[in-house]
Every structure is written in structure tokens, then in C-alpha cells.
Design a protein around this motif. Structure first.
Motif, PDB file in Angstrom:
ATOM      1  N   ALA A 121       0.841  -1.205   0.000  1.00  0.00           N
ATOM      2  CA  ALA A 121       0.000   0.000   0.000  1.00  0.00           C
ATOM      3  C   ALA A 121       0.876   1.255   0.000  1.00  0.00           C
ATOM      4  CB  ALA A 121      -0.927  -0.007   1.220  1.00  0.00           C
ATOM      5  N   TYR A 122       1.939   1.240   0.762  1.00  0.00           N
ATOM      6  CA  TYR A 122       2.874   2.367   0.783  1.00  0.00           C
ATOM      7  C   TYR A 122       3.479   2.576  -0.610  1.00  0.00           C
ATOM      8  CZ  TYR A 122       6.974   5.160   1.991  1.00  0.00           C
ATOM      9  OH  TYR A 122       7.929   6.134   2.041  1.00  0.00           O
ATOM     10  N   ALA A 123       3.865   1.484  -1.261  1.00  0.00           N
ATOM     11  CA  ALA A 123       4.455   1.578  -2.603  1.00  0.00           C
ATOM     12  C   ALA A 123       3.455   2.159  -3.601  1.00  0.00           C
ATOM     13  CB  ALA A 123       4.937   0.206  -3.062  1.00  0.00           C
ATOM     14  N   ILE A 124       2.199   1.759  -3.497  1.00  0.00           N
ATOM     15  CA  ILE A 124       1.179   2.293  -4.409  1.00  0.00           C
ATOM     16  C   ILE A 124       0.992   3.792  -4.164  1.00  0.00           C
ATOM     17  CG2 ILE A 124      -1.311   2.298  -4.864  1.00  0.00           C
ATOM     18  CD1 ILE A 124      -1.152  -0.782  -4.621  1.00  0.00           C
ATOM     19  N   GLY A 129       1.715   2.663 -10.088  1.00  0.00           N
ATOM     20  CA  GLY A 129       1.971   2.139 -11.426  1.00  0.00           C
ATOM     21  C   GLY A 129       1.429   0.728 -11.515  1.00  0.00           C
ATOM     22  N   TRP A 130       1.392   0.191 -12.706  1.00  0.00           N
ATOM     23  CA  TRP A 130       0.819  -1.145 -12.903  1.00  0.00           C
ATOM     24  C   TRP A 130       1.598  -2.202 -12.128  1.00  0.00           C
ATOM     25  CZ3 TRP A 130       3.535  -5.197 -14.758  1.00  0.00           C
ATOM     26  CH2 TRP A 130       4.728  -4.919 -15.426  1.00  0.00           C
ATOM     27  N   HIS A 131       2.911  -2.041 -12.030  1.00  0.00           N
ATOM     28  CA  HIS A 131       3.731  -3.048 -11.357  1.00  0.00           C
ATOM     29  C   HIS A 131       3.461  -3.082  -9.853  1.00  0.00           C
ATOM     30  CE1 HIS A 131       5.962   0.714 -11.385  1.00  0.00           C
ATOM     31  NE2 HIS A 131       6.600   0.301 -10.326  1.00  0.00           N
ATOM     32  N   THR A 132       3.231  -1.932  -9.228  1.00  0.00           N
ATOM     33  CA  THR A 132       2.937  -1.944  -7.802  1.00  0.00           C
ATOM     34  C   THR A 132       1.557  -2.544  -7.535  1.00  0.00           C
ATOM     35  OG1 THR A 132       2.250   0.371  -7.957  1.00  0.00           O
ATOM     36  CG2 THR A 132       4.469  -0.048  -7.146  1.00  0.00           C
ATOM     37  N   TRP A 133       0.607  -2.251  -8.430  1.00  0.00           N
ATOM     38  CA  TRP A 133      -0.714  -2.868  -8.299  1.00  0.00           C
ATOM     39  C   TRP A 133      -0.643  -4.374  -8.530  1.00  0.00           C
ATOM     40  CZ3 TRP A 133      -4.933  -1.010  -6.137  1.00  0.00           C
ATOM     41  CH2 TRP A 133      -5.040   0.360  -5.955  1.00  0.00           C
ATOM     42  N   ALA A 134       0.180  -4.806  -9.473  1.00  0.00           N
ATOM     43  CA  ALA A 134       0.322  -6.239  -9.757  1.00  0.00           C
ATOM     44  C   ALA A 134       0.874  -6.979  -8.540  1.00  0.00           C
ATOM     45  CB  ALA A 134       1.216  -6.452 -10.971  1.00  0.00           C
ATOM     46  N   VAL A 135       1.850  -6.398  -7.868  1.00  0.00           N
ATOM     47  CA  VAL A 135       2.414  -7.021  -6.670  1.00  0.00           C
ATOM     48  C   VAL A 135       1.355  -7.106  -5.574  1.00  0.00           C
ATOM     49  CG1 VAL A 135       4.113  -6.726  -4.815  1.00  0.00           C
ATOM     50  CG2 VAL A 135       4.799  -6.395  -7.203  1.00  0.00           C
ATOM     51  N   LEU A 136       0.595  -6.026  -5.381  1.00  0.00           N
ATOM     52  CA  LEU A 136      -0.467  -6.034  -4.377  1.00  0.00           C
ATOM     53  C   LEU A 136      -1.500  -7.115  -4.688  1.00  0.00           C
ATOM     54  CD1 LEU A 136      -1.940  -4.858  -1.903  1.00  0.00           C
ATOM     55  CD2 LEU A 136      -3.072  -3.279  -3.482  1.00  0.00           C
ATOM     56  N   VAL A 137      -1.955  -7.171  -5.929  1.00  0.00           N
ATOM     57  CA  VAL A 137      -2.967  -8.161  -6.308  1.00  0.00           C
ATOM     58  C   VAL A 137      -2.422  -9.580  -6.126  1.00  0.00           C
ATOM     59  CG1 VAL A 137      -4.278  -9.083  -8.273  1.00  0.00           C
ATOM     60  CG2 VAL A 137      -4.265  -6.623  -7.817  1.00  0.00           C
ATOM     61  N   LEU A 138      -1.188  -9.819  -6.536  1.00  0.00           N
ATOM     62  CA  LEU A 138      -0.571 -11.145  -6.379  1.00  0.00           C
ATOM     63  C   LEU A 138      -0.501 -11.525  -4.897  1.00  0.00           C
ATOM     64  CD1 LEU A 138       0.827 -13.558  -7.716  1.00  0.00           C
ATOM     65  CD2 LEU A 138       2.980 -12.319  -7.409  1.00  0.00           C
TER      66      LEU A 138
END
Length: 155
Positions: A121-124, A129-138
Motif C-alpha cells: 500500500a505504501y508503494a502504491i 503504477g501497474w507493477h505496484t498494483w500487480a504485486v499487491l494483487v498477487l
């Protein structure tokens, strides 16, 4: 136990096997990284940072990279190797336990992955960006699969 029955070793579902392979791969890569760092020592890292300072025409006496350069020494490398090795063992043990459908491995993975969620959440917030959202979703998927496994054991 009182109340709900507890099924300690259900048949592993494919989601657990996928997570087991993923965790095992992370553990193997971490072991390779730790061994490489131990064998190579601090000098290749120091050379890389020195080349970055030169390439980007940075002041070699001030800034983050020169500070990092000063911090890279044999003791710091040994500490990094120890931390990465512990991480590798954690992931390999977790992977083995998930493959064998062990409840403790589901707990280990669920808690360990959930610990990353505030950082995600901090990274987002700071680097959307799409990569931070992808990590969160994963990470949310991993927590959901492992939590589902733990709930099914209670049912």
C-alpha cells in the motif's frame, strides 16, 4: 479441540502446489544470490556503484550512492548473506510444507505474505503504477488462497 472439527492434512489443492513451487523457486533464487554474494564478496558491488557514480556524473563525495559505497564492506556482505540465507530457508521450508499440505505452512505463508501488504500500500501511494498494483494483487491472491485453505481445515 472444542467446537469445530479440525482437518489437519487435507489433500493439497492445485493452488497450494502452485504456491509451493513459487515459494521453492524464491528460496532457490535466494540461495543462489546468497552463495554468489559470499563467493564474490563486496568488490563487485563496489565496482558497480563506482561505475554508476561515474556514468551519471554524480558527486563521488555526496549523495546516496557514495554513502552506499562506504557501507559495503566484508562485514556488511556477511550480514546480507546471513539474512538472505534465512529468507531462503524460510521459503524452502514453506514450499515443502505447502506441497505436503501442512497447516503450519499455510499459516507461515499467510502471515508472511500479509506482512507485505502495508508495504504494498505504501508503494502504491508513493510509486503508483501497474507493477505496484500487480504485486499487491498477487499478494492478495496468495493470502486468499492460504486463508481459504486454513478455513477449509476448520470446516
Amino acid at each position: 479441540m472444542t467446537g469445530a472439527s479440525y482437518n489437519p492434512a487435507p489433500r493439497a489443492h492445485p493452488g497450494l502446489h502452485v504456491l509451493a513451487l513459487f515459494e521453492g523457486l524464491k528460496g532457490l533464487l535466494a540461495l543462489i544470490a546468497a552463495a554468489s554474494l559470499e563467493v564474490l564478496g563486496p568488490q563487485p558491488l563496489r565496482n558497480l556503484i563506482t561505475s554508476l557514480i561515474s556514468r551519471f556524473n554524480l558527486d563521488p563525495a555526496h549523495g546516496t550512492l557514495p554513502s552506499l559505497l562506504d557501507a559495503i564492506n566484508p562485514g556488511a556482505v556477511h550480514l546480507a548473506v546471513a539474512v538472505v540465507s534465512l529468507y531462503a530457508v524460510w521459503r524452502l521450508v514453506e514450499g515443502w510444507g505447502l506441497w505436503r499440505a501442512r497447516a503450519w505452512a499455510s499459516w507461515l505463508g499467510c502471515v508472511g505474505t500479509a506482512a507485505y501488504l502495508p508495504l504494498d500500500a505504501y508503494a502504491i501511494y508513493h510509486h503508483d503504477g501497474w507493477h505496484t498494483w500487480a504485486v499487491l494483487v498477487l499478494n492478495l491472491i496468495v493470502v486468499a488462497v492460504l486463508a481459504r485453505d486454513l478455513v477449509k481445515r476448520r470446516a
